[in-house]
Design an enzyme around this catalytic site. Structure first.
Site, PDB file in Angstrom:
ATOM      1  N   HIS A  55       0.831  -1.218   0.000  1.00  0.00           N
ATOM      2  CA  HIS A  55       0.000   0.000   0.000  1.00  0.00           C
ATOM      3  C   HIS A  55       0.859   1.259   0.000  1.00  0.00           C
ATOM      4  CE1 HIS A  55      -3.221  -2.793   1.260  1.00  0.00           C
ATOM      5  NE2 HIS A  55      -2.302  -3.275   2.064  1.00  0.00           N
TER       6      HIS A  55
ATOM      7  N   SER B 270      14.958  21.309 -16.204  1.00  0.00           N
ATOM      8  CA  SER B 270      13.760  22.103 -16.454  1.00  0.00           C
ATOM      9  C   SER B 270      14.181  23.419 -17.102  1.00  0.00           C
ATOM     10  CB  SER B 270      13.059  22.365 -15.119  1.00  0.00           C
ATOM     11  OG  SER B 270      12.318  23.568 -15.190  1.00  0.00           O
TER      12      SER B 270
ATOM     13  N   LYS C 167      16.047  21.457 -10.932  1.00  0.00           N
ATOM     14  CA  LYS C 167      15.404  20.204 -11.321  1.00  0.00           C
ATOM     15  C   LYS C 167      16.310  19.228 -12.072  1.00  0.00           C
ATOM     16  CE  LYS C 167      11.520  19.134 -10.952  1.00  0.00           C
ATOM     17  NZ  LYS C 167      10.248  19.637 -11.463  1.00  0.00           N
TER      18      LYS C 167
END
Ligand code: ARG
Length: 456
Positions: free
Chosen positions: A155, A276, A282
């Site tokens: 999960h 980016s 990034k």
């Protein structure tokens, strides 16, 4: 002029012609088309259906045509109806009468069915070797990180401790099954439809075993209607590729998560990440995201194949021309994905300290804590409850089980002693998981060696 011009009094409308044409996507099968024609002509002459001289002139000119196309000296005419028409037309233009004899006892229906099978057999073999390359990288990385402890998840919640090598080997198993599926698909596409004719076979005394043998097939197909109208082999290959893409996509999803600052379990090599245009900090896992996205595209190809085949009456119908675009796209896409994915996995930097840090939080040793009480004679259900109370206590105190004082342990269950700290240490938690298929480092090392053995 069309192959079928005789029956018609006018040329097809230009737009109709373009709509009908498949040359833009079937020209990639030119080698297979020529190989098929060479085998067909050889068998025809052996059976006395065409003369040896005609066969020789067909075979030698087709070989030249093949070389010229490969070398770029013979451009494929984009206005031709399809690759079969183009090559037969070119042959006849060059050698005249003999060229016109090539299509004796053959139809484009069995010809195209043959070409796709020949083409996909090669692609299937190449794809299997590519997946084996990926397996080698997985085996190498899992051996290298056999001892690295990380949290295993259910999960997406930290659940129990595992090793990174073990996690990677789970993908090793998936890709082994993919190899099996591809090999299996290959087996069923390995039958030669040539001789099925348009649908009803032919009246000529063909030797279909011989053509099959010349082209390296297991044997000829057994029913002429099925021979020209079966595309199961495209669907089977597309479904094997779809499952493979699903595995690549799940793997990609984990790579993407592991690269995030929330996890930081790995870092991708600069060569396999992108920046980016606005955010200077990034470093994006674009390759993995593209692979994840392209899985959807390949499922689309599989759906295309299933959908246009549904409800087609026997035998050949032009709908089936749609097969090539779809299956070629699936094959091209998975190959492209693997080409980028394999070196991305090979060059990633693993950050064991971050994995360990994550493993220390989240109470992933709680089951082992309960097992400690079981080893002292407590039934598992009671041990589970006591450990649950310990976890609640730790959460209240903002600490973890490994630093919870022994008095607190004893307060909840007096079967606890000093030994619990060793029992719940992460290293011990993984090293004790020894049964077959479990994450202990020795198993991981053994299984990565097994993986290499299996792909030999
Ligand atoms: N281009 C066709 C295809 O890909 C070749 C077979 C044509 N046969 C026909 N009866 N029109 O299916």
């Amino acid at each position: 002029m069309k192959l079928w011009a005789g029956r018609f009094s006018k040329e097809a409308d230009k737009k109709t012609n373009d709509f009908n044409s498949s040359i833009s996507f079937d020209s990639r099968m030119f080698k297979e088309d020529i190989d098929g024609s060479i085998a067909h002509a050889t068998m025809l002459s052996e059976q006395g259906i065409i003369s040896v001289e005609d066969k020789e002139s067909i075979v030698s000119e087709l070989a030249k045509i093949k070389e010229e196309i490969i070398d770029g000296n013979l451009p494929i005419d984009p206005d031709a109806e399809d690759i079969h028409t183009f090559i037969e037309g070119e042959l006849t233009r060059r050698i005249g009468q003999a060229g016109k004899r090539l299509h004796t006892a053959r139809s484009r229906n069995d010809q195209v069915a043959l070409d796709i099978r020949l083409y996909l057999k090669k692609e299937c073999t190449a794809l299997i070797s590519q997946v084996k390359e990926l397996e080698k990288v997985i085996a190498m990385q899992s051996e290298k990180y056999a001892d690295v402890v990380m949290p295993g998840y259910t999960h997406l919640q930290r659940a129990q401790p595992i090793t990174f090598g073990h996690h990677l080997l789970a993908y090793g198993e998936m890709f082994l099954r993919d190899i099996g599926r591809l090999e299996d698909a290959y087996k069923r596409m390995d039958y030669c439809p040539l001789g099925s004719g348009a649908l009803a076979g032919t009246t000529y005394p063909l030797n279909r075993e011989r053509t099959a043998e010349l082209l390296g097939f297991t044997g000829p197909t057994q029913n002429s209607l099925d021979g020209v109208s079966d595309r199961d082999f495209c669907i089977e290959l597309a479904s094997a590729i779809s499952i493979l893409m699903m595995h690549l996509s799940r793997f990609s999803e984990e790579i993407i998560m592991w690269c995030s600052w929330e996890f930081k379990f790995i870092e991708l090599d600069d060569a396999f990440s992108t920046g980016s245009s606005i955010m200077p900090q990034k470093k994006n896992p674009d390759i993995a995201e593209l692979v994840r996205g392209k899985a959807g595209r390949v499922y689309g190809d599989l759906m295309t194949l299933l959908a246009f085949m549904k409800g087609l009456p026997l035998a050949y119908n032009k709908d089936m021309q749609e097969d090539k675009d779809a299956i070629f796209d699936a094959v091209d896409t998975v190959k492209l994905c693997l080409t980028a994915f394999i070196p991305m996995i090979e060059t990633m930097t693993v950050l064991p300290n971050n994995m360990k840090k994550a493993a220390l939080g989240g109470f992933i040793n709680a089951t082992d804590c309960a097992d400690f009480l079981v080893s002292k004679g407590l039934p598992f259900r009671d041990a589970y409850k006591a450990t649950g109370e310990l976890v609640a206590l730790c959460i209240e105190k903002g600490i973890t089980l490994d630093v919870l004082p022994l008095e607190d342990y004893k307060e909840i269950c007096d079967l606890f002693d000093e030994g619990v700290y060793d029992a719940i240490s992460l290293e011990r938690c993984v090293s004790m998981r020894t049964p077959l298929g479990s994450p202990c480092p020795d198993n991981v090392r053994k299984q990565s060696a097994n993986l290499l053995e299996k792909i030999k």
